[in-house]
Each structure stands twice: as structure tokens, then as C-alpha cells.
Design a protein around this motif. Structure first.
Motif, PDB file in Angstrom:
ATOM      1  N   TRP A  36       0.824  -1.029  -0.013  1.00  0.00           N
ATOM      2  CA  TRP A  36       0.061   0.139  -0.003  1.00  0.00           C
ATOM      3  C   TRP A  36       0.793   1.445  -0.055  1.00  0.00           C
ATOM      4  N   ALA A  37       2.185   1.252   0.084  1.00  0.00           N
ATOM      5  CA  ALA A  37       3.042   2.202   0.150  1.00  0.00           C
ATOM      6  C   ALA A  37       3.013   2.853  -1.206  1.00  0.00           C
ATOM      7  N   LYS A  38       2.996   4.362  -1.286  1.00  0.00           N
ATOM      8  CA  LYS A  38       2.764   5.150  -2.346  1.00  0.00           C
ATOM      9  C   LYS A  38       3.796   6.081  -2.363  1.00  0.00           C
ATOM     10  N   ARG A  39       4.404   6.504  -3.453  1.00  0.00           N
ATOM     11  CA  ARG A  39       5.352   7.551  -3.702  1.00  0.00           C
ATOM     12  C   ARG A  39       4.655   8.890  -3.535  1.00  0.00           C
ATOM     13  N   LEU A  40       5.040   9.782  -2.813  1.00  0.00           N
ATOM     14  CA  LEU A  40       4.675  11.086  -2.881  1.00  0.00           C
ATOM     15  C   LEU A  40       5.212  11.770  -4.037  1.00  0.00           C
ATOM     16  N   SER A  41       4.522  12.825  -4.411  1.00  0.00           N
ATOM     17  CA  SER A  41       5.000  13.889  -5.765  1.00  0.00           C
ATOM     18  C   SER A  41       6.346  14.308  -5.207  1.00  0.00           C
ATOM     19  N   VAL A  42       7.049  14.849  -6.081  1.00  0.00           N
ATOM     20  CA  VAL A  42       8.430  15.559  -6.139  1.00  0.00           C
ATOM     21  C   VAL A  42       8.162  16.799  -5.606  1.00  0.00           C
ATOM     22  N   PRO A  43       8.946  17.331  -4.129  1.00  0.00           N
ATOM     23  CA  PRO A  43       8.470  18.528  -4.118  1.00  0.00           C
ATOM     24  C   PRO A  43       9.242  19.628  -4.649  1.00  0.00           C
ATOM     25  N   ASP A  44       8.251  20.888  -4.539  1.00  0.00           N
ATOM     26  CA  ASP A  44       9.010  21.890  -5.389  1.00  0.00           C
ATOM     27  C   ASP A  44      10.122  22.636  -4.844  1.00  0.00           C
ATOM     28  N   SER A  45      10.706  22.933  -5.886  1.00  0.00           N
ATOM     29  CA  SER A  45      12.129  23.577  -5.651  1.00  0.00           C
ATOM     30  C   SER A  45      12.129  25.051  -5.157  1.00  0.00           C
ATOM     31  N   GLU A  46      12.796  25.402  -4.014  1.00  0.00           N
ATOM     32  CA  GLU A  46      12.668  26.864  -3.627  1.00  0.00           C
ATOM     33  C   GLU A  46      13.695  27.742  -4.150  1.00  0.00           C
ATOM     34  N   THR A  47      14.415  27.228  -5.225  1.00  0.00           N
ATOM     35  CA  THR A  47      14.963  27.959  -5.989  1.00  0.00           C
ATOM     36  C   THR A  47      14.320  29.043  -6.489  1.00  0.00           C
ATOM     37  N   PRO A  48      14.374  30.351  -6.724  1.00  0.00           N
ATOM     38  CA  PRO A  48      13.677  31.389  -7.416  1.00  0.00           C
ATOM     39  C   PRO A  48      14.000  31.517  -8.996  1.00  0.00           C
ATOM     40  N   ALA A  49      13.286  31.817  -9.755  1.00  0.00           N
ATOM     41  CA  ALA A  49      13.641  32.194 -11.093  1.00  0.00           C
ATOM     42  C   ALA A  49      13.564  33.528 -11.264  1.00  0.00           C
ATOM     43  N   ARG A  50      14.732  34.226 -11.595  1.00  0.00           N
ATOM     44  CA  ARG A  50      15.091  35.455 -12.116  1.00  0.00           C
ATOM     45  C   ARG A  50      14.388  36.117 -13.335  1.00  0.00           C
ATOM     46  N   SER A  51      13.994  37.106 -13.461  1.00  0.00           N
ATOM     47  CA  SER A  51      13.390  37.660 -14.526  1.00  0.00           C
ATOM     48  C   SER A  51      14.537  38.040 -15.923  1.00  0.00           C
ATOM     49  N   LYS A  52      14.096  37.739 -16.910  1.00  0.00           N
ATOM     50  CA  LYS A  52      15.108  38.121 -18.234  1.00  0.00           C
ATOM     51  C   LYS A  52      15.819  39.600 -17.990  1.00  0.00           C
ATOM     52  N   MET A  53      14.847  40.448 -17.435  1.00  0.00           N
ATOM     53  CA  MET A  53      15.424  41.721 -17.359  1.00  0.00           C
ATOM     54  C   MET A  53      16.680  41.787 -16.415  1.00  0.00           C
ATOM     55  N   ALA A  54      16.402  41.158 -15.185  1.00  0.00           N
ATOM     56  CA  ALA A  54      17.288  41.092 -13.975  1.00  0.00           C
ATOM     57  C   ALA A  54      18.570  40.530 -14.480  1.00  0.00           C
ATOM     58  N   ILE A  55      18.446  39.502 -15.295  1.00  0.00           N
ATOM     59  CA  ILE A  55      19.713  38.691 -15.626  1.00  0.00           C
ATOM     60  C   ILE A  55      20.423  39.697 -16.762  1.00  0.00           C
ATOM     61  N   ASP A  56      19.901  40.306 -17.844  1.00  0.00           N
ATOM     62  CA  ASP A  56      20.369  41.017 -18.776  1.00  0.00           C
ATOM     63  C   ASP A  56      21.257  42.274 -18.321  1.00  0.00           C
ATOM     64  N   ARG A  57      20.341  42.940 -17.036  1.00  0.00           N
ATOM     65  CA  ARG A  57      21.065  44.062 -16.445  1.00  0.00           C
ATOM     66  C   ARG A  57      22.343  43.490 -15.457  1.00  0.00           C
ATOM     67  N   LEU A  58      22.419  42.422 -14.767  1.00  0.00           N
ATOM     68  CA  LEU A  58      23.557  42.042 -14.240  1.00  0.00           C
ATOM     69  C   LEU A  58      24.604  41.617 -15.138  1.00  0.00           C
ATOM     70  N   VAL A  59      24.433  41.118 -16.165  1.00  0.00           N
ATOM     71  CA  VAL A  59      25.587  40.956 -17.065  1.00  0.00           C
ATOM     72  C   VAL A  59      26.015  42.058 -17.715  1.00  0.00           C
ATOM     73  N   ALA A  60      25.154  43.092 -17.878  1.00  0.00           N
ATOM     74  CA  ALA A  60      25.529  44.385 -18.668  1.00  0.00           C
ATOM     75  C   ALA A  60      26.374  45.291 -17.688  1.00  0.00           C
ATOM     76  N   ARG A  61      26.521  45.034 -16.461  1.00  0.00           N
ATOM     77  CA  ARG A  61      26.889  45.896 -15.419  1.00  0.00           C
ATOM     78  C   ARG A  61      28.746  46.077 -15.721  1.00  0.00           C
ATOM     79  N   ARG A  62      29.038  47.374 -15.893  1.00  0.00           N
ATOM     80  CA  ARG A  62      30.397  47.499 -16.161  1.00  0.00           C
ATOM     81  C   ARG A  62      31.459  47.123 -15.242  1.00  0.00           C
ATOM     82  N   GLU A  63      31.080  47.007 -13.798  1.00  0.00           N
ATOM     83  CA  GLU A  63      31.950  46.366 -12.898  1.00  0.00           C
ATOM     84  C   GLU A  63      32.186  45.014 -12.790  1.00  0.00           C
ATOM     85  N   VAL A  64      31.558  44.197 -13.686  1.00  0.00           N
ATOM     86  CA  VAL A  64      31.396  42.824 -13.646  1.00  0.00           C
ATOM     87  C   VAL A  64      32.488  42.330 -14.698  1.00  0.00           C
ATOM     88  N   HIS A  65      33.254  41.521 -14.341  1.00  0.00           N
ATOM     89  CA  HIS A  65      34.478  41.039 -15.246  1.00  0.00           C
ATOM     90  C   HIS A  65      34.041  39.996 -16.280  1.00  0.00           C
TER      91      HIS A  65
END
Length: 257
Positions: A36-65
Motif C-alpha cells: 500500500w506504500a505510495k510515492r509522494l510527488s516530487v516537492p517543489d524547488s525553493e530556488t527562485p527564477a529571476r526575470s530576463k531583465m534582471a539577468i540582462d542588467r546583471l550581465v551588462a554591469r560595467r564592474e562585472v568581469h
């Protein structure tokens, strides 16, 4: 996990079940898993998804190598795991096809022949696009071998580093996961060290944005190289704006005019 009388029972993973079957076939006594043992569903990950704009802005920053810009863009466009991308060597890159093989998580060894290298694993392919394609040549500066992502200093005299993890032309060592994570945290932390982004967020973000753009589940599985649909679902975290936009499709016919 299974449930009975308000209590939960953890259902063993496939490898354990296979081992129990092997024991039974050979007459060994082993623990029994209730039917009777049943496998529970895989739990959701707590890792957030960043917006595309936030990623583009971070990569575009001048101080980033340039090294960090290239790594972050490559992680996002390939939706690869950080360990996979950091492990890539220049000679692995297919610039024309915008792809390269990586040693995937849990990669199994190939059947070895006599004299074959012990680190010969089954490889998988990741793909990138224009952003990474523009940055890679600038980062490599003509280098044709060795790790793609390297440190800015040579390893100290007392540090033992594998020959594959050192650029033969510059003597610089491969950038480690810990170093890459610390660099990302340095540029994104707002409440002190350790509060910034995590490298794994690029994978979550890339898959979420592809899903929001209409990529099918099968395509997301092919891109992420997941074998199970429930594992892909953990990575797909659409934004409130995306949910609001798709909800508008349910409005009465004249409401969207």
C-alpha cells in the motif's frame, strides 16, 4: 513516501528496490515494502527564477568581469548545471554549432577497453545562443586548449591540481564552483554576504522563460536533459505577469477588444 493511519512511510528509491529484488532472486532475506506504500510527488524547488531583465542588467554591469559575464550568460542560455559548464575545456567548444559536450550529473562510465582512460564518461550536449557566442571569443583571447573558465592567479606551489584543470599555455587553474558562487554572491548580495543569487538560479530561470514562451514539456526535457517530467515541473516557475497574461485568454470574447 507512503501513508497509513496518519503515518508516513518512505518508499525506497529505484536502486534500493532493485537491490531487494536481487536479494529475493538469490534467496537472501531482506525487508519488505508494504504493497500500500505510495510515492509522494516530487516537492517543489525553493530556488527562485529571476526575470530576463534582471539577468540582462546583471550581465551588462560595467564592474562585472568578462569571465563572470560569460559564465552567467552561458549558464542561462544552456540551462546547464554550474559544475557541467565550469568543467568545459576550450577544445570541447563547437563555435559554429554553438554547442559542446559536458559530463552530466550522475554520468556513467563507458564500457572500458584495455588502456582506456578511467575518466571516459558518457557525455551530453548543451547549446547556447548569441549572447554567449559574442562573449566567448573575447574571453578566450585566442586560447585553443585548457579550461574555459580560469582563475586570475596561478595555483600556489603547495597546491596539487590535475593537469586537465590547468591551462597549459597560461598556467591558470580552472575556476571552482565555490569561487564562481562567491563571485556571483559578491555582485548580487544586498543584505550581506551569502544573501545573493545562486548559480543554480540561471538554470531555473532559463527553463521558466522557455516555458513562458511556449516551449512544450518535451522540448523543456530535451533542453534540460531531465528524464522525468516531474523533475522539469520543479524548475518551471512562471512569473505573475505571465500567469495574468495567459489568464486573459479565458475572458469573454468581447472583453479583450
Amino acid at each position: 513516501m507512503g501513508q497509513c493511519g496518519g503515518e508516513h512511510l518512505e518508499l525506497p528509491p529505484g536502486g534500493v528496490l532493485s537491490w531487494l529484488g536481487w536479494c529475493r532472486e538469490r534467496g537472501y532475506e531482506g525487508p519488505m515494502v508494504p504493497v500500500w506504500a505510495k510515492r509522494l510527488s516530487v516537492p517543489d524547488s525553493e530556488t527562485p527564477a529571476r526575470s530576463k531583465m534582471a539577468i540582462d542588467r546583471l550581465v551588462a554591469r560595467r564592474e562585472v568581469h568578462l569571465r563572470e559575464k560569460t559564465l552567467w550568460r552561458m549558464l542561462y542560455e544552456t540551462v546547464g548545471r554550474a559544475e557541467e559548464i565550469l568543467g568545459v575545456n576550450v577544445e570541447d567548444l563547437d563555435f559554429a554549432g554553438r554547442r559542446c559536450p559536458v559530463k552530466a550529473k550522475g554520468a556513467r562510465s563507458k564500457a572500458r577497453r584495455r588502456g582506456q582512460a578511467r575518466e571516459d564518461f558518457v557525455l551530453e550536449t548543451v547549446y547556447w545562443d548569441a549572447g554567449t557566442a559574442r562573449l566567448l571569443p573575447r574571453l578566450l583571447k585566442g586560447r585553443t586548449r585548457g579550461p574555459v573558465f580560469v582563475t586570475h592567479r596561478r595555483p600556489g606551489p603547495g597546491k596539487v591540481v590535475s593537469s586537465r584543470d590547468v591551462c597549459p599555455d597560461t598556467g591558470l587553474a580552472r575556476l571552482s564552483y565555490g569561487q564562481a558562487r562567491a563571485l556571483l554572491d559578491e555582485h548580487t548580495a544586498v543584505r550581506g554576504p551569502g544573501t545573493g543569487w545562486d548559480l543554480h538560479e540561471y538554470r531555473h530561470s532559463g527553463l521558466t522563460h522557455l516555458g513562458e514562451a511556449g516551449a512544450s514539456l518535451l522540448m523543456l526535457m530535451a533542453k534540460s536533459r531531465h528524464k522525468k517530467p516531474e523533475n522539469v515541473r520543479r524548475y518551471f516557475k512562471p512569473s505573475p505577469d505571465a500567469i495574468a497574461e495567459i489568464t486573459s485568454l479565458l475572458a469573454p470574447g468581447d472583453s479583450r477588444r
